[in-house]
Design an enzyme around this catalytic site. Structure first.
Site, PDB file in Angstrom:
ATOM      1  CB  THR A 186     -74.480  48.248 -78.456  1.00  0.00           C
ATOM      2  OG1 THR A 186     -75.558  47.409 -79.357  1.00  0.00           O
ATOM      3  CG2 THR A 186     -74.654  49.683 -78.513  1.00  0.00           C
ATOM      4  CD  GLU A 331     -77.525  51.400 -76.882  1.00  0.00           C
ATOM      5  OE1 GLU A 331     -76.604  51.810 -76.186  1.00  0.00           O
ATOM      6  OE2 GLU A 331     -77.685  50.440 -77.191  1.00  0.00           O
ATOM      7  CE  LYS A 439     -69.816  47.611 -69.438  1.00  0.00           C
ATOM      8  NZ  LYS A 439     -70.615  48.957 -69.270  1.00  0.00           N
ATOM      9  CD1 TRP A 444     -71.829  46.142 -73.612  1.00  0.00           C
ATOM     10  CD2 TRP A 444     -72.408  45.190 -71.687  1.00  0.00           C
ATOM     11  NE1 TRP A 444     -72.468  46.812 -72.753  1.00  0.00           N
ATOM     12  CE2 TRP A 444     -73.074  46.397 -72.034  1.00  0.00           C
ATOM     13  CE3 TRP A 444     -72.969  44.419 -70.581  1.00  0.00           C
ATOM     14  CZ2 TRP A 444     -74.058  46.832 -70.828  1.00  0.00           C
ATOM     15  CZ3 TRP A 444     -73.895  45.193 -69.713  1.00  0.00           C
ATOM     16  CH2 TRP A 444     -74.299  46.178 -69.622  1.00  0.00           C
TER      17      TRP A 444
HETATM   18  P1  AMP Z   1     -72.153  50.406 -72.903  1.00  0.00           P
HETATM   19  O1  AMP Z   1     -73.101  50.783 -73.959  1.00  0.00           O
HETATM   20  O2  AMP Z   1     -71.307  49.161 -72.961  1.00  0.00           O
HETATM   21  O3  AMP Z   1     -71.495  51.672 -72.333  1.00  0.00           O
HETATM   22  O4  AMP Z   1     -72.881  49.929 -71.424  1.00  0.00           O
HETATM   23  C1  AMP Z   1     -74.042  50.806 -70.983  1.00  0.00           C
HETATM   24  C2  AMP Z   1     -74.590  49.980 -69.785  1.00  0.00           C
HETATM   25  O5  AMP Z   1     -73.619  49.771 -68.723  1.00  0.00           O
HETATM   26  C3  AMP Z   1     -75.674  50.922 -69.243  1.00  0.00           C
HETATM   27  O6  AMP Z   1     -76.807  50.608 -69.847  1.00  0.00           O
HETATM   28  C4  AMP Z   1     -75.688  50.241 -67.767  1.00  0.00           C
HETATM   29  O7  AMP Z   1     -76.223  49.031 -67.643  1.00  0.00           O
HETATM   30  C5  AMP Z   1     -74.256  49.961 -67.350  1.00  0.00           C
HETATM   31  N1  AMP Z   1     -73.633  51.460 -66.768  1.00  0.00           N
HETATM   32  C6  AMP Z   1     -72.896  52.165 -67.221  1.00  0.00           C
HETATM   33  N2  AMP Z   1     -72.333  53.082 -66.351  1.00  0.00           N
HETATM   34  C7  AMP Z   1     -72.852  52.502 -65.126  1.00  0.00           C
HETATM   35  C8  AMP Z   1     -72.921  53.094 -63.726  1.00  0.00           C
HETATM   36  N3  AMP Z   1     -72.028  54.082 -63.349  1.00  0.00           N
HETATM   37  N4  AMP Z   1     -73.334  52.058 -62.827  1.00  0.00           N
HETATM   38  C9  AMP Z   1     -74.049  50.866 -63.197  1.00  0.00           C
HETATM   39  N5  AMP Z   1     -74.041  50.503 -64.447  1.00  0.00           N
HETATM   40  C10 AMP Z   1     -73.447  51.420 -65.517  1.00  0.00           C
END
Ligand code: AMP
Length: 543
Positions: A186, A331, A439, A444
């Site tokens: 991450t 995660e 994002k 990220w």
């Molecule tokens: P990642 O680990 O890079 O996949 O990012 C995860 C994070 O992306 C989550 O903790 C959220 O903050 C954001 N996220 C993922 N899906 C959504 C969604 N459908 N709507 C809003 N935020 C999202």
């Protein structure tokens, strides 16, 4: 009393064995880095995955050794998914969008021993190999004709040569189902990146759940095109669910522009796709400009960041495609919730249904969730009260690789860092995220990294990086700067200061100079306040 059923471990190798035996002629189609379209079958994937497993054995890699990839969505990457994990090694999908310095840090932290890469990423490999002493074999995902003789990369072999001489038979080891199978880092919101280390068991359970009708709803009758990269949380687990169902798989390779994705969707009769909002924005833009329609696409999963309401409406009204809004995180392997209606909602007026579809959705069986207040007290599911979202389940992280960051759990629950409401029907909606990373285009950007670089400039006293809404990339970073007394620097010079220090797309779009950045009681920057102060700010239109 124990049950008397057979005790068989849940293993990734069983997925490819199943796909070979029951869907051997099922198609896998890939747009290659080489530019052409490649097609073969699940039986071919299985045979070549076994060859790759044997090739790994020839390197005398121990069980648990990390085999990294820097690769697009394509058939060779798919073979490695099964070869590496199936033979007891850990597939480490590196994100090629990171700056080479970050790739070096992550590869060394993971202790990668082999790196398999698409030729697109040769420049990254050339930039990092001297700083990754643990990598003893580089494998270019091509045939020897495409391999340059003067690449400068040591111990380099072409994948086709590497696996080509190996037999297509292999006995997959009978591993403990809790054996590590793959890993994904991450972005570090506080400090360095941390890795989620998935197991065979967690991956298999996630693959089962993801294929369910109320989740991704993938079947043997589908042709699935995952736009979501295989280097980001295993393409949301689609390669595994695909083998489990025997669906047709279509890989877009490096061509993710609207035109290329549209042509592939149409040419291959794709019924189902998945990706972040940015990619779909490019696709819809291309289709609207050319007055194009889908002839086979029925559903698409959109997640990774909040799906804009207009996108859900446009997919449905203009193109007859159902959007399934999904939420998850690295995660969580990654799926946590998916938005599908219950039977009773199908009779609701369209506008009411739409309100539900905008939410991130209901928990998938296997994921339990709750929202809590500042003191950890559980908050009501009334659709209004918001709190920190916590999750638990067999494919949710227990701890990070090498114990980085200490114990992440609170009474057995994993705090997601997201802030959400849950309504009485169990539909969860993200209202904010407590972390301040940005994002952009589904990836990220660490605000701390951006701030640290700005702070390294002699004219900068304080810097705060925040995300600004952007019509194409969802968010773009800007950096708000307080100059040192008497020092002078302009925005272009400061932007130039980022060159070579981070990837180009991570460089802030603008520098805004202020007299002071609001600080909280403990001396921390108050970004919420900063956002309020900048509420009328407009990003430069050139980006
Ligand atoms: P990642 O680990 O890079 O996949 O990012 C995860 C994070 O992306 C989550 O903790 C959220 O903050 C954001 N996220 C993922 N899906 C959504 C969604 N459908 N709507 C809003 N935020 C999202």
């Amino acid at each position: 009393m124990h049950g008397l059923m057979q005790d068989q471990p849940l293993l990734i190798s069983s997925l490819i064995d199943f796909a070979e035996r029951h869907h051997g002629d099922g198609e896998i189609v890939s747009r290659r880095v080489e530019g052409d379209i490649h097609r073969y079958t699940w039986a071919d994937v299985a045979g070549r995955a076994k060859q790759a497993a044997r090739a790994l054995d020839t390197l005398a890699l121990a069980r648990g050794a990390r085999v990294a990839t820097l690769a697009w969505n394509g058939y060779r990457h798919l073979e490695l998914y099964f070869a590496v994990s199936g033979s007891g090694r850990v597939l480490h999908t590196l994100n090629p969008r990171l700056h080479p310095d970050q790739v070096v840090w992550i590869a060394n932290h993971a202790e990668d021993e082999v790196l398999c890469f698409d030729m697109t990423f040769l420049p990254i490999v050339q930039a990092i190999h001297s700083r990754c002493p643990g990598i003893k074999r580089y494998v270019a995902l091509c045939d020897s004709a495409k391999l340059p003789t003067d690449s400068g990369v040591p111990n380099l072999v072409a994948y086709e040569d590497w696996i080509g001489s190996q037999p297509k038979s292999y006995t997959w080891p009978k591993l403990d189902e809790n054996t590590a199978s793959s890993m994904c880092y991450t972005s570090g919101t506080t400090g360095n990146p941390k890795a989620a280390l998935y197991s065979h068991r967690s991956t298999l359970l996630h693959a089962y759940a993801a294929a369910l009708p109320d989740v991704m709803c993938i079947s043997a009758r589908d042709a699935v095109l995952p736009v979501v990269p295989m280097f980001h949380v295993n393409a949301w687990g689609i390669p595994y669910s695909a083998a489990l169902t025997g669906c047709k798989l279509v890989f877009p390779g490096p061509a993710l522009d609207g035109k290329s994705v549209y042509e592939l969707l149409e040419a291959e009769g794709v019924t189902y796709s998945a990706g972040v909002p940015t990619v779909w924005q490019m696709l819809l833009g291309h289709m609207k400009a050319g007055n194009l329609k889908f002839s086979t696409l029925k559903r698409t999963v959109i997640g990774g960041s909040a799906c804009p309401p207009a996108m859900i409406a446009s997919f449905r009204d203009d193109f007859g495609v159902e959007v399934l809004h999904a939420w998850g995180m690295t995660e969580m392997s990654p799926l946590g919730t998916l938005c599908t209606l219950k039977n009773k909602h199908t009779a609701l007026p369209e506008a009411e249904q739409m309100k539900l579809r905008l939410k991130q959705g209901r928990a998938i069986f296997g994921v339990d969730m709750k929202i809590v207040g500042d003191n950890g007290e559980e908050l009501p599911w009334d659709g209004k009260t918001y709190g920190d979202l916590l999750v638990k389940g067999p494919w949710v992280i227990g701890s990070y690789f090498k114990g980085e960051g200490g114990d992440p759990l609170v009474d057995g629950w994993f705090p997601t860092g997201d802030v959400a409401t849950i309504d009485p029907e169990g539909f969860m909606q993200i209202t904010d995220r407590s972390k301040d990373v940005i994002k952009s285009g589904g990836e990220w950007i660490s605000s701390i990294d951006i701030e640290n670089i700005a702070m390294a400039h002699p004219a900068v006293a304080m810097a705060a990086c925040i995300g600004m809404k952007h019509p194409k990339w969802d968010e773009r970073p800007i950096v708000v700067v307080v100059k040192r007394p008497g020092a002078e620097v302009d925005a272009d010079t400061l932007k130039g200061f980022y060159d070579g220090k981070i990837a180009k797309w991570q460089i802030p779009d603008d520098v805004v100079f202020v007299d002071a950045i609001p600080l909280g009681a403990t001396g921390k920057m108050l970004k919420t306040r900063l956002r309020e102060l900048l509420k009328d700010y407009q990003l430069p239109t050139t980006v």
